[in-house]
Enzyme design. Structure first.
Site, PDB file in Angstrom:
ATOM      1  N   HIS A 125      15.659  39.011 -23.228  1.00 49.56           N
ATOM      2  CA  HIS A 125      15.035  38.377 -22.061  1.00 49.56           C
ATOM      3  C   HIS A 125      14.752  36.931 -22.447  1.00 49.56           C
ATOM      4  O   HIS A 125      13.851  36.655 -23.231  1.00 49.56           O
ATOM      5  CB  HIS A 125      13.735  39.122 -21.706  1.00 49.56           C
ATOM      6  CG  HIS A 125      12.947  38.477 -20.603  1.00 49.56           C
ATOM      7  ND1 HIS A 125      12.764  39.059 -19.365  1.00 49.56           N
ATOM      8  CD2 HIS A 125      12.288  37.291 -20.546  1.00 49.56           C
ATOM      9  CE1 HIS A 125      12.040  38.255 -18.602  1.00 49.56           C
ATOM     10  NE2 HIS A 125      11.737  37.177 -19.301  1.00 49.56           N
ATOM     11  N   ARG A 182       6.931  27.672 -27.149  1.00 45.63           N
ATOM     12  CA  ARG A 182       6.378  28.401 -28.307  1.00 45.63           C
ATOM     13  C   ARG A 182       7.356  28.384 -29.471  1.00 45.63           C
ATOM     14  O   ARG A 182       8.562  28.494 -29.288  1.00 45.63           O
ATOM     15  CB  ARG A 182       6.083  29.858 -27.942  1.00 45.63           C
ATOM     16  CG  ARG A 182       5.047  30.022 -26.853  1.00 45.63           C
ATOM     17  CD  ARG A 182       4.657  31.488 -26.710  1.00 45.63           C
ATOM     18  NE  ARG A 182       3.945  31.714 -25.476  1.00 45.63           N
ATOM     19  CZ  ARG A 182       4.398  32.478 -24.477  1.00 45.63           C
ATOM     20  NH1 ARG A 182       5.540  33.133 -24.581  1.00 45.63           N
ATOM     21  NH2 ARG A 182       3.681  32.610 -23.384  1.00 45.63           N
ATOM     22  N   GLU A 210      11.230  41.542 -11.987  1.00 42.61           N
ATOM     23  CA  GLU A 210       9.975  42.208 -12.360  1.00 42.61           C
ATOM     24  C   GLU A 210       9.212  42.689 -11.137  1.00 42.61           C
ATOM     25  O   GLU A 210       8.582  43.745 -11.171  1.00 42.61           O
ATOM     26  CB  GLU A 210       9.109  41.258 -13.206  1.00 42.61           C
ATOM     27  CG  GLU A 210       9.699  41.067 -14.592  1.00 42.61           C
ATOM     28  CD  GLU A 210       8.940  40.068 -15.446  1.00 42.61           C
ATOM     29  OE1 GLU A 210       9.267  38.873 -15.368  1.00 42.61           O
ATOM     30  OE2 GLU A 210       8.028  40.482 -16.169  1.00 42.61           O
ATOM     31  N   ARG A 234       0.614  43.067 -11.762  1.00 42.07           N
ATOM     32  CA  ARG A 234       1.166  42.821 -13.084  1.00 42.07           C
ATOM     33  C   ARG A 234      -0.015  42.571 -14.012  1.00 42.07           C
ATOM     34  O   ARG A 234      -0.783  41.630 -13.807  1.00 42.07           O
ATOM     35  CB  ARG A 234       2.067  41.589 -13.048  1.00 42.07           C
ATOM     36  CG  ARG A 234       2.528  41.198 -14.417  1.00 42.07           C
ATOM     37  CD  ARG A 234       3.535  40.080 -14.355  1.00 42.07           C
ATOM     38  NE  ARG A 234       4.125  39.939 -15.668  1.00 42.07           N
ATOM     39  CZ  ARG A 234       4.069  38.820 -16.381  1.00 42.07           C
ATOM     40  NH1 ARG A 234       3.486  37.742 -15.897  1.00 42.07           N
ATOM     41  NH2 ARG A 234       4.634  38.777 -17.564  1.00 42.07           N
ATOM     42  N   GLY A 286      19.147  33.583 -20.002  1.00 46.53           N
ATOM     43  CA  GLY A 286      20.111  34.670 -20.237  1.00 46.53           C
ATOM     44  C   GLY A 286      21.080  34.853 -19.082  1.00 46.53           C
ATOM     45  O   GLY A 286      22.255  35.156 -19.275  1.00 46.53           O
ATOM     46  N   GLY A 288      16.008  33.544 -16.823  1.00 46.00           N
ATOM     47  CA  GLY A 288      16.577  32.241 -16.449  1.00 46.00           C
ATOM     48  C   GLY A 288      17.702  31.763 -17.349  1.00 46.00           C
ATOM     49  O   GLY A 288      18.786  31.402 -16.873  1.00 46.00           O
ATOM     50  N   GLY A 316      13.781  33.565 -20.967  1.00 49.28           N
ATOM     51  CA  GLY A 316      13.262  32.669 -19.931  1.00 49.28           C
ATOM     52  C   GLY A 316      12.486  31.578 -20.640  1.00 49.28           C
ATOM     53  O   GLY A 316      12.769  31.278 -21.803  1.00 49.28           O
ATOM     54  N   ASN A 317      11.502  31.018 -19.965  1.00 51.54           N
ATOM     55  CA  ASN A 317      10.661  30.040 -20.644  1.00 51.54           C
ATOM     56  C   ASN A 317       9.934  30.723 -21.810  1.00 51.54           C
ATOM     57  O   ASN A 317       9.824  30.183 -22.897  1.00 51.54           O
ATOM     58  CB  ASN A 317       9.690  29.420 -19.634  1.00 51.54           C
ATOM     59  CG  ASN A 317       9.066  28.168 -20.181  1.00 51.54           C
ATOM     60  OD1 ASN A 317       9.702  27.411 -20.933  1.00 51.54           O
ATOM     61  ND2 ASN A 317       7.813  27.956 -19.851  1.00 51.54           N
ATOM     62  N   LYS A 322       0.271  34.704  -7.596  1.00 51.74           N
ATOM     63  CA  LYS A 322       1.619  34.845  -7.055  1.00 51.74           C
ATOM     64  C   LYS A 322       1.672  36.179  -6.350  1.00 51.74           C
ATOM     65  O   LYS A 322       1.151  37.172  -6.871  1.00 51.74           O
ATOM     66  CB  LYS A 322       2.607  34.868  -8.233  1.00 51.74           C
ATOM     67  CG  LYS A 322       3.793  33.968  -8.070  1.00 51.74           C
ATOM     68  CD  LYS A 322       4.476  33.793  -9.394  1.00 51.74           C
ATOM     69  CE  LYS A 322       5.851  34.434  -9.402  1.00 51.74           C
ATOM     70  NZ  LYS A 322       6.526  34.243 -10.692  1.00 51.74           N
TER      71      LYS A 322
END
Ligand code: AMP
Length: 376
Positions: free
Chosen positions: A185, A218, A360, A68, A308, A306, A187-188, A14
């Protein structure tokens, strides 16, 4: 400065190009299925990026690349300028993040070969949590396991938690170093951080991103004996890895890892979806209570990523459980769709509840520019 931000995965790359002087995005993209027929490796993926950059940038040139990097281990508490020794140090951390760090190193080496003179900066997902005190990062297991394998809590999503903490301080009109709060945080992948004096003092992800909250795929916290039980039932290590990292959480409970679909199913009367949402919200509410204690009274509760930023029903079901702390949401403010940093609590709420969009890539670009400027 013109910064290329690279998030290199094992089979994907990415990228984004940002101009830090204007905080603007010039271009971005995602190259997938690296290793298959069309894109043989990360070097070929970079050839594609180079072509795209040529089209977009014309005769402007990049000033630096920000990577990253998932795991910085115990060494990296800040972004660093990459050289061969640093790349090798990141590579030595591969066992701690076997899916991610090797891919990050491939990305760094591919850029080094293509543009040897371009400064590269590594920005670590774990770095913000390096300030956790020992009593927060230790597991209650024999010290030998820490010394031999580095088994301790590291925490992840640090770039987001740090960025969002800074933005929250700004919204509250205080300095980043004066911020005491709780950042969720969601998100997925999901984690929550206790921030004291602008620093992380505890976070819900641990040795790996598996610990803590209920996530898309998870499980978050479970009794470790479940693994022993399943191993005795014949589950292999690989089976257990898949089970807890890929087939648990919302997906395990409902069949989908997506919050929006889960919420829609619950709204349509699906009881499995409704209970999954309750499990996730209850777990998060408990962590908020715990971190309120950890920071000795939070000044603010912040939602990001996403879920939050968007899932108002989920925020509602979490904050509903915080009445004893005097925290309450303004229903209209909570439901309002917006992409701005905002306050969603009532005037009477004991502390403000904020929604702060995370970014980010912006944080990595800023950090990269700062490191490069410091070395000039
Ligand atoms: P992220 O990993 O930060 O991209 O977040 C992904 C998660 O955010 C997924 O579970 C999405 O379903 C959820 N999400 C994104 N937009 C919305 C929305 N408008 N309402 C509810 N959940 C959302």
């Amino acid at each position: 400065m013109l910064i290329l931000i690279i998030n290199s995965g094992s089979s994907s790359l990415k990228y984004q190009v940002r101009d830090t002087s204007q905080d603007s995005v010039l271009t971005e993209g995602l190259i997938e299925r690296i290793g298959e027929s069309e894109v043989a490796d990360h070097a070929q993926a970079l050839d594609q990026v180079e072509q795209e950059l040529g089209r977009i940038l014309g005769d402007q040139t990049l000033d630096a690349v920000g990577h990253r990097v998932v795991h910085g281990g115990e060494r990296f508490g800040e972004p660093v300028l990459v050289n061969n020794e640093i790349t090798r140090a990141i590579e030595r951390l591969n066992p701690l993040a076997p899916l991610h760090n090797p891919a990050n190193v491939l990305g760094i080496r591919a850029i080094t070969r293509k543009w040897p003179n371009l400064p590269q900066v590594a920005v670590f997902d774990t770095a913000f949590h390096k300030t956790m005190p020992e009593h927060a990062w230790r597991y209650a297991i024999p010290d030998e396991l820490y010394r031999k394998y580095g088994i301790r809590r590291y925490g992840f999503h640090g770039t987001s938690h740090e960025y969002v903490s800074r933005q929250a301080a700004k919204l509250l009109g205080i300095g980043a170093g004066d911020f005491n709060g709780i950042v969720a945080h969601l998100g997925n992948g999901a984690s929550i951080t206790a921030v004291s004096g602008g620093k992380s003092i505890d976070t819900s992800m641990g040795f790996t991103p598996l610990e803590g909250l209920v996530m898309g795929t998870r499980s978050g916290d479970i009794d470790p004996s479940i693994l022993l039980f399943l191993a005795r039932e014949g589950y292999s290590t690989e089976d257990l890895d898949q089970l807890l990292n890929r087939n648990s959480g919302l997906k395990g409970m409902t069949g989908t890892n997506d919050m929006r679909s889960t919420q829609e199913a619950a709204d349509d009367g699906d009881e499995q979806a409704a209970i999954a949402l309750k499990v996730a919200a209850y777990r998060l509410a408990k962590y908020i209570g715990a971190y309120h204690v950890a920071v000795n009274g939070a000044q603010a509760l912040v939602f990001t990523a996403g879920i939050g930023e968007n899932a108002w029903q989920f925020r509602e079901s979490v904050v509903e459980q915080l009445g004893v702390l005097g925290i309450s949401l303004d229903d209209a403010a909570n439901r309002k769709k917006s992409s701005d940093p905002r306050e969603i609590s009532t005037e009477g709420s004991s502390i403000p509840v904020l929604v702060i969009p995370t970014d980010e890539e912006a944080a990595i670009a800023e950090a990269t520019a700062a490191v490069v400027q410091n070395h000039q």
